[in-house]
Scaffold this motif. Structure first.
Motif, PDB file in Angstrom:
ATOM      1  N   ARG A   1     -50.447 -33.483  23.434  1.00  0.00           N
ATOM      2  CA  ARG A   1     -50.231 -33.784  24.859  1.00  0.00           C
ATOM      3  C   ARG A   1     -51.134 -32.917  25.742  1.00  0.00           C
ATOM      4  NH1 ARG A   1     -45.914 -32.274  26.831  1.00  0.00           N
ATOM      5  NH2 ARG A   1     -44.871 -31.282  25.072  1.00  0.00           N
ATOM      6  N   LEU A   2     -51.209 -31.611  25.403  1.00  0.00           N
ATOM      7  CA  LEU A   2     -52.047 -30.697  26.179  1.00  0.00           C
ATOM      8  C   LEU A   2     -53.516 -31.113  26.094  1.00  0.00           C
ATOM      9  CD1 LEU A   2     -52.398 -28.002  27.776  1.00  0.00           C
ATOM     10  CD2 LEU A   2     -52.655 -26.858  25.562  1.00  0.00           C
ATOM     11  N   SER A   3     -53.977 -31.447  24.902  1.00  0.00           N
ATOM     12  CA  SER A   3     -55.381 -31.832  24.707  1.00  0.00           C
ATOM     13  C   SER A   3     -55.708 -33.123  25.446  1.00  0.00           C
ATOM     14  CB  SER A   3     -55.684 -31.995  23.217  1.00  0.00           C
ATOM     15  OG  SER A   3     -55.407 -30.797  22.519  1.00  0.00           O
ATOM     16  N   ARG A   4     -54.808 -34.094  25.354  1.00  0.00           N
ATOM     17  CA  ARG A   4     -55.048 -35.362  26.050  1.00  0.00           C
ATOM     18  C   ARG A   4     -55.069 -35.155  27.566  1.00  0.00           C
ATOM     19  NH1 ARG A   4     -51.689 -39.982  22.629  1.00  0.00           N
ATOM     20  NH2 ARG A   4     -53.089 -39.964  20.829  1.00  0.00           N
ATOM     21  N   LYS A   5     -54.163 -34.318  28.042  1.00  0.00           N
ATOM     22  CA  LYS A   5     -54.153 -34.057  29.482  1.00  0.00           C
ATOM     23  C   LYS A   5     -55.423 -33.320  29.887  1.00  0.00           C
ATOM     24  CE  LYS A   5     -51.280 -32.628  33.311  1.00  0.00           C
ATOM     25  NZ  LYS A   5     -49.936 -32.221  33.758  1.00  0.00           N
ATOM     26  N   ALA A   6     -55.877 -32.379  29.034  1.00  0.00           N
ATOM     27  CA  ALA A   6     -57.120 -31.652  29.326  1.00  0.00           C
ATOM     28  C   ALA A   6     -58.303 -32.615  29.380  1.00  0.00           C
ATOM     29  CB  ALA A   6     -57.361 -30.573  28.270  1.00  0.00           C
ATOM     30  N   LEU A   7     -58.343 -33.574  28.448  1.00  0.00           N
ATOM     31  CA  LEU A   7     -59.416 -34.579  28.462  1.00  0.00           C
ATOM     32  C   LEU A   7     -59.388 -35.390  29.755  1.00  0.00           C
ATOM     33  CD1 LEU A   7     -59.893 -36.398  25.018  1.00  0.00           C
ATOM     34  CD2 LEU A   7     -61.527 -35.066  26.320  1.00  0.00           C
ATOM     35  N   ARG A   8     -58.159 -35.793  30.149  1.00  0.00           N
ATOM     36  CA  ARG A   8     -58.032 -36.566  31.394  1.00  0.00           C
ATOM     37  C   ARG A   8     -58.495 -35.746  32.598  1.00  0.00           C
ATOM     38  NH1 ARG A   8     -53.039 -38.130  29.190  1.00  0.00           N
ATOM     39  NH2 ARG A   8     -51.899 -36.751  30.604  1.00  0.00           N
TER      40      ARG A   8
ATOM     41  N   GLU B   1     -61.226 -31.086  22.802  1.00  0.00           N
ATOM     42  CA  GLU B   1     -61.595 -32.476  23.082  1.00  0.00           C
ATOM     43  C   GLU B   1     -61.271 -33.390  21.896  1.00  0.00           C
ATOM     44  OE1 GLU B   1     -65.117 -33.781  24.878  1.00  0.00           O
ATOM     45  OE2 GLU B   1     -65.343 -32.058  26.206  1.00  0.00           O
ATOM     46  N   THR B   2     -61.542 -32.907  20.684  1.00  0.00           N
ATOM     47  CA  THR B   2     -61.254 -33.710  19.485  1.00  0.00           C
ATOM     48  C   THR B   2     -59.760 -34.005  19.383  1.00  0.00           C
ATOM     49  OG1 THR B   2     -63.127 -32.704  18.319  1.00  0.00           O
ATOM     50  CG2 THR B   2     -61.484 -33.825  16.967  1.00  0.00           C
ATOM     51  N   ALA B   3     -58.926 -32.975  19.622  1.00  0.00           N
ATOM     52  CA  ALA B   3     -57.470 -33.157  19.542  1.00  0.00           C
ATOM     53  C   ALA B   3     -57.001 -34.227  20.522  1.00  0.00           C
ATOM     54  CB  ALA B   3     -56.761 -31.835  19.817  1.00  0.00           C
ATOM     55  N   GLY B   4     -57.674 -34.318  21.655  1.00  0.00           N
ATOM     56  CA  GLY B   4     -57.298 -35.311  22.660  1.00  0.00           C
ATOM     57  C   GLY B   4     -57.631 -36.731  22.256  1.00  0.00           C
ATOM     58  N   SER B   5     -58.508 -36.904  21.259  1.00  0.00           N
ATOM     59  CA  SER B   5     -58.926 -38.256  20.856  1.00  0.00           C
ATOM     60  C   SER B   5     -58.346 -38.676  19.500  1.00  0.00           C
ATOM     61  CB  SER B   5     -60.457 -38.324  20.782  1.00  0.00           C
ATOM     62  OG  SER B   5     -60.947 -37.429  19.791  1.00  0.00           O
ATOM     63  N   ILE B   6     -57.522 -37.817  18.885  1.00  0.00           N
ATOM     64  CA  ILE B   6     -56.951 -38.116  17.563  1.00  0.00           C
ATOM     65  C   ILE B   6     -55.995 -39.313  17.643  1.00  0.00           C
ATOM     66  CG2 ILE B   6     -55.308 -37.217  15.842  1.00  0.00           C
ATOM     67  CD1 ILE B   6     -58.140 -36.105  15.570  1.00  0.00           C
ATOM     68  N   ASP B   7     -56.096 -40.234  16.644  1.00  0.00           N
ATOM     69  CA  ASP B   7     -55.159 -41.358  16.601  1.00  0.00           C
ATOM     70  C   ASP B   7     -54.392 -41.450  15.280  1.00  0.00           C
ATOM     71  OD1 ASP B   7     -56.987 -42.444  14.752  1.00  0.00           O
ATOM     72  OD2 ASP B   7     -58.008 -43.633  16.279  1.00  0.00           O
ATOM     73  N   THR B   8     -54.739 -40.564  14.326  1.00  0.00           N
ATOM     74  CA  THR B   8     -54.071 -40.556  13.015  1.00  0.00           C
ATOM     75  C   THR B   8     -53.809 -39.109  12.606  1.00  0.00           C
ATOM     76  OG1 THR B   8     -55.185 -42.589  12.341  1.00  0.00           O
ATOM     77  CG2 THR B   8     -54.291 -41.211  10.576  1.00  0.00           C
TER      78      THR B   8
END
Length: 715
Positions: free
Chosen positions: A654-661, A393-400
């Motif tokens: 990409r995988l983490s963000r898709k998992a969050l979605r 979940e953290t990887a999906g919210s990283i911006d830096t």
């Protein structure tokens, strides 16, 4: 606890594999039951990996009795790994019961159309369908109801028996079958997600050819000891971790590191269990027992990661704990209050039963774990070890993303590209001897580069260094023949009261730095003697990876390096990095990460897991490079890239963000479906079988949505 007690506890731990473990609440209940056994001190059930660790003594039959409420089957770890055959459809008891129940339901429907719904034969066929299809459900549901343990089986049991009590036999039978199908789908989805782990466990061969006492014998990997000589022919998989004693070959390390290109290995190089010997004959000395291999560590960490609950999953679990009793209370109110004022007991009881069915939280409970297990398993197959749902979940919210330069953006093997004598006090050979004497015992990559260069130029000095001091991130100093020498960065040399840097030397330094070189100066107590220009080759895909990260919406990329500003600027501009921080000591890197976090950034730190451990720990997310065989990287980071391929980072994001979605979609959909169904129940638009079908459809949709994560690939 004493050391003896801790050792004893460790020895008494036994790992078991579980079949038929389909829901998180069942796992929690099973864990509680096992803990209550007389000779068990502790128990940990890992729902994601379908695995249990028991501390104490318990027989298989005792453990299965503790899981009898859900027909949980228990097997020893090795037995589970060995048994990879699927049970044929016709030998699966649940499938046979489901099929027979469906046949009786169909015959009941035919009898109803010919003889009528109230005919004895029709009712008998429906009763047969309910009993055969729902027998195990009723046993579990009634047992839990007596214990006041309210779960989805209690809801379904009350609904089905209630339907039968008010004469809705066909509805009761339909509910039984649809619920059985729903449970089968849950089993299938979790097994599909868990299959990624089992496929990891099956990568390495279970036997190996060993040479002992001059004889070649084939042994199980469990019998092989450290120091044994393993023989591996071309095309064979390497069964154990080891070091090559004889031969050379290209090794396909994709199963461990995810690297697509085979790696050349020679005598003295390490190899990993599960990798493939492509060309040459190899004799490999075993360096780790089977339970300690890199592959075993990966499997263990992936399984433990799946036991770590993500925040979204923890929320759903807490919600479900109060949700089920609340639904039961609401159903009771619907069944009792309206009839007291407006009559129609049968009608309102029916609506209450429909509420119980639609209130079943199957889709909601499975929505998060199936997505997390699928994503972590997919990442592991691509050489990325994500150590828990919370890190996913953290990887999906990283911006830096902050990168250490040496060994991360660069290859980590710098070379001396330029040597310049700045004084005639010593000969070139003498200067190289001094430099070699100072640097040969240092582990720093730049020190190793200078040592290699000196050796290549013929230096084989016997000079002894006394009063040796290494100043982290700056340089070294020591006495040779009573003369104090320093070798380090220009800023370090300039700090010395006896060494100012004349204009001519400053210009020589700046010329090399403008080319992106790192400059090291060698001095005695009076003057600067020589200049070494060192360059670390940038990884071929570093610039492309930085571009990909910006394309996926990363707000900023940051390079953290101990290099001087000029050199760092040249490399940063070549890579397209948005922010460059130079001349940093290890503690400065930590401070930079903290500063980024204080500015509100969600920061990931990418490093090698050794020198960068403090910064990795301080970042929101620590990503270590080269996890294969590196204990520090596996232990320090939240995510470990098993190879040195930076391309894995955009894939992971990409995988983490898709998992969050997917998790958000699943939770929203499951909640929305429940709310819609509840609204349709009050006016009486939702029948019992439609309620079950709604829940079944919801489970199917959230599962299919989660399994889409298996399709995420590297670009």
């Amino acid at each position: 606890m004493s050391q003896h007690d801790m050792t004893q506890t460790k020895q008494d731990e036994t790992v078991y594999r579980l079949d038929n473990l389909t829901c998180g609440s069942c796992a929690a209940k099973f864990e509680k039951n096992v803990k209550s056994l007389p000779n068990v001190q502790d128990c940990r059930v890992n729902f994601g990996a379908s695995k249990m660790t028991v501390c104490g003594k318990a027989t298989i039959s005792e453990l299965e009795e503790a899981g009898a409420f859900d027909q949980i089957k228990v097997r020893e770890d090795q037995q589970w790994i060995a048994e990879t055959k699927k049970v044929p459809f016709w030998k699966n008891r649940e499938n046979i019961q489901l099929l027979l129940s469906a046949v009786l339901l169909l015959l009941g429907a035919i009898s109803s159309s010919t003889s009528g719904e109230k005919a004895v034969l029709t009712i008998a066929l429906y009763i047969g369908s309910i009993v055969i299809g729902g027998w195990s459900l009723f046993l579990s549901g009634l047992r839990n109801l007596v214990r006041l343990e309210f779960d989805m089986k209690v809801l379904m049991t009350i609904a089905i028996l209630g339907a039968a009590a008010i004469g809705e036999w066909s509805e009761g039978a339909t509910v039984v079958i649809l619920f059985a199908i729903s449970e089968s789908l849950e089993r299938y989805s979790m097994e599909r997600a868990r299959k990624s782990i089992r496929s990891l466990m099956e990568i390495a061969p279970k036997q190996a050819t060993i040479r002992r006492d001059g004889k070649e014998i084939t042994l199980s990997v469990d019998e092989i000891q450290v120091g044994d000589l393993m023989l591996v022919k071309p095309g064979q998989k390497i069964p154990m971790d080891g070091k090559i004693n004889l031969g050379s070959s290209y090794i396909n390390q994709a199963p461990i590191t995810g690297e697509s290109i085979p790696v050349s290995k020679d005598v003295g190089d390490d190899v990993f269990a599960g990798t493939i010997n492509q060309e040459g004959y190899l004799e490999i000395q075993v360096t780790k027992r089977v339970k300690d291999t890199t592959l075993s560590k990966i499997v263990h960490l992936v399984e433990e990661a799946q036991a770590e609950r993500a925040p979204a999953q923890a929320f759903v679990d807490r919600f479900a704990r109060y949700y089920t009793p609340a639904i039961m209370l609401l159903a009771l109110l619907i069944a009792v209050l309206p009839p007291l004022f407006i009559g129609g007991w049968s009608e309102w009881i029916y609506r209450a039963l429909a509420l119980l069915v639609v209130g079943c939280p199957c889709a909601l409970v499975i929505s998060t774990p199936v997505a997390i297990v699928t994503a972590i398993g997919n990442a592991a197959r691509h050489g990325v070890l994500i150590k828990g749902g919370i890190h996913l979940e953290t990887a999906g919210s990283i911006d830096t993303i902050a990168f250490d330069k040496t060994g991360t953006l660069t290859k980590g093997t710098p070379t001396v590209t330029h040597f310049e004598m700045l004084s005639e006090v010593e000969s070139k050979e003498s200067l190289l001897d001094i430099a070699y004497a100072l640097e040969r015992n240092s582990q720093h990559p730049i020190a190793a580069a200078i040592s290699r260069y000196a050796q290549e130029q013929g230096s084989q000095t016997e000079k002894q260094v006394t009063a040796f001091t290494s100043v982290t991130g700056k340089g070294v100093e020591g006495k040779i023949d009573e003369t104090l020498y320093r070798l380090g960065k220009p800023s370090y040399i300039a700090e010395s009261p006896t060494n100012s840097l004349p204009e001519s030397i400053q210009q020589a330094v700046e010329r090399q730095q403008a080319k992106g070189q790192t400059v090291m100066l060698l001095t005695n107590e009076q003057q600067v003697l020589a200049l070494f220009a060192v360059q670390d080759e940038i990884r071929s895909n570093s610039a492309d990876v930085i571009q990909q990260l910006h394309r996926v919406g990363m707000k900023q990329t940051v390079m953290l390096t101990g290099d001087n500003q000029a050199t760092a600027q040249v490399i940063g501009e070549q890579l397209g990095i948005s922010q460059i921080q130079s001349e940093l000591l290890p503690e400065d890197k930590l401070a930079q990460i903290q500063a980024l976090r204080n500015q509100g950034a969600k920061v990931a730190m990418v490093g090698d897991g050794i020198n960068d451990a403090p910064a990795l720990a301080t970042a929101n997310l620590g990503i270590a490079m080269g996890g294969a065989g590196t204990d520090t990287a596996l232990e320090t980071a939240d995510i470990a890239l098993m190879g040195d391929d930076l391309q894995k980072i955009p894939f992971t994001i990409r995988l983490s963000r898709k998992a969050l979605r997917v998790i958000k979609q699943n939770i929203t959909f499951a909640f929305g479906l429940k709310l819609l169904a509840l609204l349709l129940i009050i006016p009486g638009y939702l029948t019992l079988w439609m309620a079950v079908f709604t829940d079944l459809g919801g489970t199917l949709i959230v599962t299919a949505n989660a399994l889409r994560l298996l399709r995420v690939r590297e670009k």
